[in-house]
Design a protein around this motif. Structure first.
Motif, PDB file in Angstrom:
ATOM      1  N   SER A   1      15.081  23.340 -52.422  1.00 47.94           N
ATOM      2  CA  SER A   1      14.785  23.954 -53.415  1.00 47.94           C
ATOM      3  C   SER A   1      13.838  22.882 -54.307  1.00 47.94           C
ATOM      4  O   SER A   1      13.675  21.704 -53.334  1.00 47.94           O
ATOM      5  CB  SER A   1      15.322  25.136 -54.449  1.00 47.94           C
ATOM      6  N   GLN A   2      13.985  22.988 -55.439  1.00 52.16           N
ATOM      7  CA  GLN A   2      12.603  21.740 -55.805  1.00 52.16           C
ATOM      8  C   GLN A   2      13.583  20.748 -55.971  1.00 52.16           C
ATOM      9  O   GLN A   2      12.497  19.181 -56.288  1.00 52.16           O
ATOM     10  CB  GLN A   2      13.140  22.049 -58.011  1.00 52.16           C
TER      11      GLN A   2
ATOM     12  N   HIS B   1      15.101  -1.320 -46.249  1.00 53.40           N
ATOM     13  CA  HIS B   1      16.436  -0.121 -45.671  1.00 53.40           C
ATOM     14  C   HIS B   1      15.660   1.448 -45.421  1.00 53.40           C
ATOM     15  O   HIS B   1      16.646   2.372 -45.617  1.00 53.40           O
ATOM     16  CB  HIS B   1      17.004  -0.284 -46.870  1.00 53.40           C
ATOM     17  N   LYS B   2      14.489   0.842 -45.359  1.00 54.41           N
ATOM     18  CA  LYS B   2      13.927   2.307 -45.156  1.00 54.41           C
ATOM     19  C   LYS B   2      14.219   3.357 -44.098  1.00 54.41           C
ATOM     20  O   LYS B   2      14.710   4.231 -44.022  1.00 54.41           O
ATOM     21  CB  LYS B   2      12.520   2.098 -44.469  1.00 54.41           C
ATOM     22  N   GLU B   3      15.019   2.566 -43.427  1.00 56.34           N
ATOM     23  CA  GLU B   3      15.531   3.262 -42.107  1.00 56.34           C
ATOM     24  C   GLU B   3      17.487   3.698 -42.333  1.00 56.34           C
ATOM     25  O   GLU B   3      18.249   4.288 -41.306  1.00 56.34           O
ATOM     26  CB  GLU B   3      16.053   2.812 -40.364  1.00 56.34           C
ATOM     27  N   SER B   4      17.920   3.377 -43.499  1.00 52.00           N
ATOM     28  CA  SER B   4      19.572   3.653 -43.804  1.00 52.00           C
ATOM     29  C   SER B   4      19.430   4.411 -45.060  1.00 52.00           C
ATOM     30  O   SER B   4      19.838   5.122 -45.237  1.00 52.00           O
ATOM     31  CB  SER B   4      20.162   1.943 -44.467  1.00 52.00           C
ATOM     32  N   ILE B   5      18.253   5.542 -45.506  1.00 54.28           N
ATOM     33  CA  ILE B   5      17.790   6.529 -46.292  1.00 54.28           C
ATOM     34  C   ILE B   5      16.784   7.465 -45.188  1.00 54.28           C
ATOM     35  O   ILE B   5      15.888   7.331 -44.914  1.00 54.28           O
ATOM     36  CB  ILE B   5      17.769   6.290 -47.787  1.00 54.28           C
ATOM     37  N   GLY B   6      17.713   9.274 -46.055  1.00 53.26           N
ATOM     38  CA  GLY B   6      17.186   9.843 -45.125  1.00 53.26           C
ATOM     39  C   GLY B   6      18.214  11.555 -45.682  1.00 53.26           C
ATOM     40  O   GLY B   6      18.100  10.863 -46.447  1.00 53.26           O
ATOM     41  N   TYR B   7      16.824  12.757 -45.434  1.00 58.82           N
ATOM     42  CA  TYR B   7      17.280  13.637 -46.189  1.00 58.82           C
ATOM     43  C   TYR B   7      17.077  14.672 -45.637  1.00 58.82           C
ATOM     44  O   TYR B   7      16.293  14.634 -44.224  1.00 58.82           O
ATOM     45  CB  TYR B   7      16.435  14.276 -47.321  1.00 58.82           C
ATOM     46  N   PHE B   8      17.669  15.652 -45.221  1.00 60.66           N
ATOM     47  CA  PHE B   8      17.530  17.429 -44.630  1.00 60.66           C
ATOM     48  C   PHE B   8      16.473  17.837 -46.140  1.00 60.66           C
ATOM     49  O   PHE B   8      18.052  18.298 -47.312  1.00 60.66           O
ATOM     50  CB  PHE B   8      18.490  17.573 -43.907  1.00 60.66           C
ATOM     51  N   GLY B   9      15.851  18.486 -45.306  1.00 59.72           N
ATOM     52  CA  GLY B   9      15.345  19.617 -46.790  1.00 59.72           C
ATOM     53  C   GLY B   9      15.821  21.224 -47.142  1.00 59.72           C
ATOM     54  O   GLY B   9      15.577  21.543 -44.844  1.00 59.72           O
ATOM     55  N   VAL B  10      16.210  21.868 -47.725  1.00 61.18           N
ATOM     56  CA  VAL B  10      16.749  23.356 -47.331  1.00 61.18           C
ATOM     57  C   VAL B  10      15.339  24.113 -48.410  1.00 61.18           C
ATOM     58  O   VAL B  10      15.827  23.727 -49.674  1.00 61.18           O
ATOM     59  CB  VAL B  10      18.468  23.352 -48.155  1.00 61.18           C
ATOM     60  N   ALA B  11      14.386  24.879 -47.993  1.00 64.54           N
ATOM     61  CA  ALA B  11      14.128  26.373 -48.717  1.00 64.54           C
ATOM     62  C   ALA B  11      12.923  25.328 -49.698  1.00 64.54           C
ATOM     63  O   ALA B  11      13.231  25.129 -50.746  1.00 64.54           O
ATOM     64  CB  ALA B  11      15.051  26.563 -49.876  1.00 64.54           C
ATOM     65  N   SER B  12      12.417  24.300 -49.551  1.00 70.51           N
ATOM     66  CA  SER B  12      11.564  23.259 -50.157  1.00 70.51           C
ATOM     67  C   SER B  12       9.973  23.910 -50.495  1.00 70.51           C
ATOM     68  O   SER B  12       9.498  24.552 -49.241  1.00 70.51           O
ATOM     69  CB  SER B  12      10.624  22.289 -48.587  1.00 70.51           C
ATOM     70  N   PRO B  13      10.028  23.600 -51.273  1.00 67.59           N
ATOM     71  CA  PRO B  13       8.955  23.861 -52.229  1.00 67.59           C
ATOM     72  C   PRO B  13       8.000  22.784 -52.146  1.00 67.59           C
ATOM     73  O   PRO B  13       6.605  22.383 -52.404  1.00 67.59           O
ATOM     74  CB  PRO B  13       8.796  24.086 -53.682  1.00 67.59           C
TER      75      PRO B  13
END
Length: 442
Positions: free
Chosen positions: A193-194, A213-225
């Motif tokens: 969410s938020q 370090h751009k390729e060493s950080i990432g995320y997966f979004g759930v219920a994205s606003p």
């Protein structure tokens, strides 16, 4: 005058001063030599810390074993990247502020703010929204007299509180992520969410701070606003998520991408079809498979960053906002003052210094160089044009962490503030009688 370029790098062990005779053995934790990944859960609005911790612990129980089993000599640690709730109304205002930052011309929520400030009646506001927005009658119906009156009566203070909290959370999260990357750890964020809005801002800042370090950080979004993702992030949002559906009426939001309805008789979801645990992570839902594959994909593709910041018995890190320069200062037990003009102390080293905004800066004492006595850690606002917030985190060789502690800085001091930095931590080290360090932190 302070040098104007970033000095990043590890001081070679060959250049370190010899350890004092009173040095102790200061490290008992394990972890050196392993491939380390920090997994953070970034929560949505109106969430208590205990609930964010439950979500983080649930992620640990589901994913830690399988992820560590994929790659030899790898470890995964799980933490909340907490978004402090200021109450439902303030949190909602904060979301609108974040949406305005995403798209200043496309936020209907801020149109409502403008009409409230102009003194329009509640009926006039609803009529304007109903006409100005596609399917605006849905949003107009949600703008009850109670909500509009509450917003009008307390808007100025709520907006100020929400913006202050927004900036502090962004500073904290970006500091956490940058600090882990400097220490050679990958960063994987699961945002709900938020939390997606905070994660977008924090990741963009970290990539600006540490582009290597751009390729060493990432995320997966759930219920994205959010209206977009940062750094190629994937996400899952249910078609019948009522919270995101309502926001979509007035704001630009990523499209829904999954039918998450398991049928009336087998539906574990909450009424809004929005909660992280019950409406997305439950194993009976289609979204769970998408989350599983998203996290596994990140675990398989994120690169382990080069170690830039040293660690050991003591490690202090500093991050801040967009003002040009805040400095980390450490006074060691033997009297050495370690900072940008004197990066090598009797015990430790300032091995990362930054002068272009955000940080990070890093001081560390190797495991066998810590001395009995008191280490005082502080900050000086060296250069800037307005108030700033410094975040300082202290890591100890017994595996414990203190902070981040946030310090509000009202105005820059220049070099005049070098000898009287604002205190962040006072760390007293004593001998346990067998040559090992005992730590006490204030």
């Amino acid at each position: 005058m302070k040098h104007s370029t970033i000095a990043l790098g590890i001081v070679s062990a060959l250049t370190l001063a010899p350890a004092a005779e009173a040095s102790l053995s200061g490290c008992t934790f394990q972890g050196q030599g392993t491939l380390q990944t920090q997994v953070y859960f970034a929560n949505g609005i109106n969430t208590k810390y205990a609930d964010a911790l439950i979500a983080s612990d649930t992620l640990r129980s589901i994913y830690k074993g399988p992820l560590e089993g994929v790659e030899e000599n790898s470890t995964y640690q799980f933490f909340p990247a907490y978004n402090l709730s200021q109450g439902f109304t303030t949190d909602v205002i904060q979301v609108f502020q974040q949406k305005m930052q995403e798209d200043p011309d496309g936020s209907i929520a801020y149109m409502v703010y403008d009409m409230l400030q102009a003194g329009l009646t509640n009926d006039a506001i609803r009529q304007t929204v109903a006409i100005a927005v596609t399917d605006g009658y849905l949003l107009a119906a949600a703008l009850t007299d109670e909500l509009l009156d509450d917003l009008a009566d307390t808007m100025a203070q709520l907006s100020a509180d929400a913006m202050k909290d927004l900036n502090q959370v962004n500073d904290l999260h970006s500091g956490l992520y940058a600090d882990a990357l400097l220490n050679g750890k990958r960063v994987l964020v699961v945002a709900h969410s938020q939390g997606n809005l905070f994660t977008n801002s924090s990741l963009a800042r970290v990539i600006e701070m540490l582009p290597e370090h751009k390729e060493s950080i990432g995320y997966f979004g759930v219920a994205s606003p959010a209206a977009e993702t940062v750094n190629g992030a994937d996400y899952v949002t249910a078609e019948d998520d009522r919270v995101i559906q309502l926001l979509r009426v007035s704001e630009t939001v990523l499209p829904a991408n999954i039918d998450n309805d398991p049928g009336l008789l087998h539906d574990p979801r909450d009424f809004l079809n929005h909660g992280f645990l019950e409406s997305y992570l439950d194993g009976r839902l289609s979204s769970r498979e998408r989350i599983d594959s998203g996290i596994i994909q990140l675990a398989n593709t994120l690169k382990y960053p080069e170690l830039i910041a040293g660690e050991g018995a003591i490690r202090a890190t500093l991050t801040w906002g967009d003002q040009p320069d805040v400095d980390l200062h450490v006074f060691e037990p033997g009297g050495a003052h370690v900072y940008y003009r004197n990066p090598q102390g009797s015990d430790g080293t300032l091995d990362v210094d930054d002068t272009n905004g955000f940080g990070p800066e890093n001081y560390y004492v190797a495991c066998n160089d810590v001395s009995a006595g008191t280490y005082k850690v502080g900050v000086n606002y060296f250069n800037g044009n307005g108030p700033e917030t410094a975040s300082v985190t202290l890591y100890l060789g017994n595996g414990t962490t203190f902070g981040p502690r946030q310090i509000t800085l009202t105005e820059d001091k220049g070099s005049a503030g070098n000898n009287s930095p604002r205190s962040a931590f006072s760390l007293t080290v004593s001998d346990d009688g067998q040559g090992n360090a005992l730590y006490s932190v204030e």
